[in-house]
Structure formats: C-alpha cells, structure tokens
Design an enzyme around this catalytic site. Sequence first.
Site, PDB file in Angstrom:
ATOM      1  N   ASN A  91       0.851  -1.196   0.000  1.00 30.94           N
ATOM      2  CA  ASN A  91       0.000   0.000   0.000  1.00 30.94           C
ATOM      3  C   ASN A  91       0.884   1.243   0.000  1.00 30.94           C
ATOM      4  O   ASN A  91       2.108   1.141  -0.012  1.00 30.94           O
ATOM      5  CB  ASN A  91      -0.960  -0.030   1.195  1.00 30.94           C
ATOM      6  CG  ASN A  91      -0.205  -0.106   2.498  1.00 30.94           C
ATOM      7  OD1 ASN A  91       0.518   0.806   2.873  1.00 30.94           O
ATOM      8  ND2 ASN A  91      -0.344  -1.226   3.199  1.00 30.94           N
ATOM      9  N   ASP A 108      -4.004  -6.627   5.054  1.00 23.06           N
ATOM     10  CA  ASP A 108      -4.988  -7.505   5.691  1.00 23.06           C
ATOM     11  C   ASP A 108      -4.910  -8.936   5.145  1.00 23.06           C
ATOM     12  O   ASP A 108      -5.256  -9.879   5.823  1.00 23.06           O
ATOM     13  CB  ASP A 108      -6.403  -6.949   5.470  1.00 23.06           C
ATOM     14  CG  ASP A 108      -6.639  -5.699   6.302  1.00 23.06           C
ATOM     15  OD1 ASP A 108      -6.078  -5.627   7.418  1.00 23.06           O
ATOM     16  OD2 ASP A 108      -7.349  -4.789   5.845  1.00 23.06           O
ATOM     17  N   LYS A 144       9.660 -17.002 -10.348  1.00 25.12           N
ATOM     18  CA  LYS A 144       8.825 -15.953 -10.917  1.00 25.12           C
ATOM     19  C   LYS A 144       7.646 -16.583 -11.674  1.00 25.12           C
ATOM     20  O   LYS A 144       7.828 -17.511 -12.457  1.00 25.12           O
ATOM     21  CB  LYS A 144       9.682 -15.119 -11.885  1.00 25.12           C
ATOM     22  CG  LYS A 144       8.964 -13.915 -12.417  1.00 25.12           C
ATOM     23  CD  LYS A 144       9.874 -13.123 -13.351  1.00 25.12           C
ATOM     24  CE  LYS A 144       9.047 -12.109 -14.097  1.00 25.12           C
ATOM     25  NZ  LYS A 144       9.752 -11.559 -15.243  1.00 25.12           N
ATOM     26  N   ASP A 160      -4.498 -10.163  12.722  1.00 26.98           N
ATOM     27  CA  ASP A 160      -4.677  -8.752  13.083  1.00 26.98           C
ATOM     28  C   ASP A 160      -3.800  -8.495  14.307  1.00 26.98           C
ATOM     29  O   ASP A 160      -4.125  -8.918  15.422  1.00 26.98           O
ATOM     30  CB  ASP A 160      -6.149  -8.444  13.369  1.00 26.98           C
ATOM     31  CG  ASP A 160      -6.380  -6.942  13.486  1.00 26.98           C
ATOM     32  OD1 ASP A 160      -5.572  -6.268  14.165  1.00 26.98           O
ATOM     33  OD2 ASP A 160      -7.341  -6.446  12.886  1.00 26.98           O
ATOM     34  N   ILE A 161      -2.683  -7.821  14.082  1.00 28.35           N
ATOM     35  CA  ILE A 161      -1.675  -7.658  15.143  1.00 28.35           C
ATOM     36  C   ILE A 161      -2.228  -6.790  16.279  1.00 28.35           C
ATOM     37  O   ILE A 161      -2.050  -7.094  17.455  1.00 28.35           O
ATOM     38  CB  ILE A 161      -0.373  -7.043  14.571  1.00 28.35           C
ATOM     39  CG1 ILE A 161       0.096  -7.853  13.347  1.00 28.35           C
ATOM     40  CG2 ILE A 161       0.723  -7.018  15.627  1.00 28.35           C
ATOM     41  CD1 ILE A 161       1.230  -7.223  12.572  1.00 28.35           C
ATOM     42  N   PHE A 206      -4.245   2.905  14.683  1.00 30.91           N
ATOM     43  CA  PHE A 206      -4.559   3.963  13.722  1.00 30.91           C
ATOM     44  C   PHE A 206      -5.645   3.448  12.792  1.00 30.91           C
ATOM     45  O   PHE A 206      -5.766   2.232  12.588  1.00 30.91           O
ATOM     46  CB  PHE A 206      -3.318   4.347  12.912  1.00 30.91           C
ATOM     47  CG  PHE A 206      -2.497   5.428  13.562  1.00 30.91           C
ATOM     48  CD1 PHE A 206      -1.896   5.205  14.791  1.00 30.91           C
ATOM     49  CD2 PHE A 206      -2.340   6.662  12.951  1.00 30.91           C
ATOM     50  CE1 PHE A 206      -1.157   6.197  15.413  1.00 30.91           C
ATOM     51  CE2 PHE A 206      -1.602   7.666  13.560  1.00 30.91           C
ATOM     52  CZ  PHE A 206      -1.007   7.434  14.787  1.00 30.91           C
TER      53      PHE A 206
HETATM   54  O1  C5P Z   1      -8.794  -2.831  10.597  1.00 32.16           O
HETATM   55  P1  C5P Z   1      -7.819  -1.820  10.115  1.00 32.16           P
HETATM   56  O2  C5P Z   1      -6.765  -2.402   9.218  1.00 32.16           O
HETATM   57  O3  C5P Z   1      -8.429  -0.611   9.509  1.00 32.16           O
HETATM   58  O4  C5P Z   1      -7.101  -1.323  11.471  1.00 32.16           O
HETATM   59  C1  C5P Z   1      -6.015  -0.442  11.469  1.00 32.16           C
HETATM   60  C2  C5P Z   1      -5.212  -0.653  12.713  1.00 32.16           C
HETATM   61  O5  C5P Z   1      -5.033  -2.030  12.955  1.00 32.16           O
HETATM   62  C3  C5P Z   1      -3.829  -0.059  12.603  1.00 32.16           C
HETATM   63  O6  C5P Z   1      -3.406   0.352  13.881  1.00 32.16           O
HETATM   64  C4  C5P Z   1      -3.013  -1.233  12.104  1.00 32.16           C
HETATM   65  O7  C5P Z   1      -1.654  -1.113  12.461  1.00 32.16           O
HETATM   66  C5  C5P Z   1      -3.670  -2.400  12.797  1.00 32.16           C
HETATM   67  N1  C5P Z   1      -3.659  -3.661  12.035  1.00 32.16           N
HETATM   68  C6  C5P Z   1      -2.881  -4.700  12.484  1.00 32.16           C
HETATM   69  N2  C5P Z   1      -2.861  -5.902  11.816  1.00 32.16           N
HETATM   70  C7  C5P Z   1      -3.597  -6.082  10.710  1.00 32.16           C
HETATM   71  C8  C5P Z   1      -4.385  -5.026  10.233  1.00 32.16           C
HETATM   72  C9  C5P Z   1      -4.390  -3.826  10.916  1.00 32.16           C
HETATM   73  O8  C5P Z   1      -2.212  -4.540  13.512  1.00 32.16           O
HETATM   74  N3  C5P Z   1      -3.561  -7.238  10.086  1.00 32.16           N
END
Ligand code: C5P
Length: 397
Positions: A211, A279, A289, A307-308, A325
């Site tokens: 991104n 995500d 490749k 989701d960390i 964030f």
């Molecule tokens: O759900 P979303 O991606 O919009 O959430 C954003 C927040 O979640 C940010 O703080 C981002 O660092 C964290 N995040 C994460 N791991 C993911 C996706 C988002 O820690 N896989």
Amino acid sequence: MKQLEGRTIVLGVTGGIAAYKAAYLCSALAKAGAQVHVIMTRNAMEFVAPLTFETLSGQKCVTDTFDRNFQWNVEHVALAKRAELFVVAPATANIIAKFACGIADDMLSTTWLAASCKKLVCPAMNTGMYENPVTQRNIETLRDLGVEMVEPGVGRLACADTGRGRLAEPEEIFERICELLCAKQDLAGKRVLVTAGPTQEALDPVRYITNHSSGKMGFAVARRAAQRGAKVTLVAGPVSLPTPAGVERIDVKSALDMFEAVKSHMESDIIIKTAAVGDFRPETQAQDKIKKTGEDVMTVRLVKNPDILQYVGSHKRPGQVVCGFSMETRDLIENSGKKLRAKHADMIVANSLTEQGAGFGVDTNVATLLTEQGAEQLPMMSKEALADVILDRLLSL
Ligand code: C5P
C-alpha cells in the site's frame, strides 16, 4: 523568560563557506540566554574570525592555535563534561568521518569524543560529497549512536552545483536545539513500541502486494517518544526513512514478520500501531517468478493475515496502553469507533484519506482521537506535533 536561560551549549564550527551562518546561530543562542562555547577547527578560521564568535557569545573561542595563556588541555575535558548539548554547524564530511571513527586529532574532535551529552550534527558540503556512500554510512553510524541530525537543504551551493548539501537555516537549527534542550522527559523509564510503514506480501520472488504508507507518521511518533525520554523500539515495514536518533529499529517486510517482531516486544508499556498492515497475503508464495500462461485472467487466492493490533489488545496486561490507527475513505468515525472496541485498543487515531493535508506521504495530518471517553477532533498539524498530542493523551489514560 529567555528560552535557553543558563543552558550550556558547545558549538563546533568546521571549515565550510556556511561557517558564516554559525555566527547567526551563535548570536541567536546567546540572545536566548544560553552560555555558548565555540570551538573552531583550523579550517573554519579561514572563513570566519574567532573574534566574531567571541563577540557574539561573550566567551573565549577555542581554536587549534597554541595559546600559552589558556589551560586548554584541562579545559576541554571540563567543557565536555559541562555541555548539555554539543552542536556542530556546519559539519564537513571530514569531521563527520572523524566522529564516526572516533578520531580525536584536534580540539573539536577531542572534545566531541570526551562529551557524553546530547549531540546534534548539521552537515553542509558539496552534493557529491554528501551523497557519497561513505558519508552516508558515517551519518548513519552517528545516528545509530544517538546523534541527532538537521538535514542539509537542497539548492544552489557555493561551488555552483545544485543539489543537497546546503547547511540548514540557522532558524531551523535553533528550533531543533530548543526542542532537544526543552523537551519534557515525561516518558523517561517507559518502553514504547511503534510499528510504521506498509507491509509487502510476496506473490513470488519478484512481486508483492503493498500500500501507499510512507511510514512518516510512525517515525514521527518514535522520534518524539525517544526525545521525551522513552526507550523506543520501531518495527518498520519497507520505507526509506532515516532511523530517529536513539531508537532501536527492526526492519520487516510482511505482516507475519511484523507480528513476530511485535510479539517479542509485548513487555512494552505503550504500543502504538501506526503501520498500514496488509490484511491479506497470497495463499502461496511461488518459488520462481510466475510466468504468463496465455490466459487473459489470473486468479490469486488471498488468505487473512493475523490482526496484530487485535492480538496486542486482547493480550494487554494491566497498565499497558495500546493505540491503533485507522484510515478510511468513508464513515471514518463510525468505523474507527468499531475498531476501538473490536481490537480492545485504548485509543484509535482516525485519519481520513480524502481530507486536504492528511493521508499518505504528506508531512501533515488531520486526525480525530477516539477513546472510551469520546472523540477529540484535532486541527491540521504536522505529523511531529500530532505525535506529541497522541503521546500526551496516551500518558493521561
Ligand atoms: O482494521 P484496520 O486495518 O483498519 O485497522 C487499522 C489498525 O489495525 C492499525 O493500527 C493497524 O496497524 C492495525 N492492524 C494490524 N494488523 C492487521 C491489520 C491492521 O495490527 N492485520
């Protein structure tokens, strides 16, 4: 009240045409009430006379000339001990190389090596010299050692070349000095973990999904936290930003790498997740490749990344503060409020992608801070200033 009343600053001046700008800086520091002790290299004296600095600072200017009336050999160590901040402006490629290697062969480099105070280097030189990998490596070495930098500007140089290498303006250096000397140390003793930048989710050895995150917001948070006394670890996705002074940096590529790095720093008192984590990742990563098959359509199966933030939020220990964030293109506040609860975060910084002065790559941001107590809408401000507000609010939670 004078901003720098009674503060002891050593100002090193080295031999470049920008040495005249150091006279403005010296004057501004003295007017702000600082005790400025100037050390000039032999070459600096070819550009500006020591008398200029003596008149502006009201202190004896230390030079490399042999002076029987001056107890230099003892004095330079005393000065190194007394200094609260050691600034070198302009700093030539030569002095930066000496500092990076620990060479002490003149008054300035000897005093620098003896000093253990905060240090600030303001490089100024020809573009070719500045961009030379050796100089860049030396600058990186100093940064790793906790030395602050004021980057040189871009413009027409004295040698008629155009490029990066102009000494930053005295006003900018003065501001940084005030930041360094006057920063509150309200995060002293705290461990802060920051994640920043994008992630790269590899498809094959050549391609990846990513991104537009530049990492600027997270790096600003890490820098301000360190300046306010915290022990900061910065887990950075692939970005081309210099490591803030005094910050431990862990470079990662994928969300899975970032997850591992975060899990190994769960003891942190404050965790701030500015990173734009992918995500999803490709279900499989091709060894070689991926070749064209003749088909017009190609399908890639993606699987969910952990989701960390949610992991951190649900493994929070008492007293630990977690901040995420959120960036959205619509229904920003509503969606961010949902994230606050779903991810068990103490605060979500909601920033719009569509608002002027906010979003990827720019140096400003427009944010709303969401907590259990409600929403606080902030005006447009620099990412550094926003970093400070975020840290203030997290400390008060
Ligand atoms: O759900 P979303 O991606 O919009 O959430 C954003 C927040 O979640 C940010 O703080 C981002 O660092 C964290 N995040 C994460 N791991 C993911 C996706 C988002 O820690 N896989």
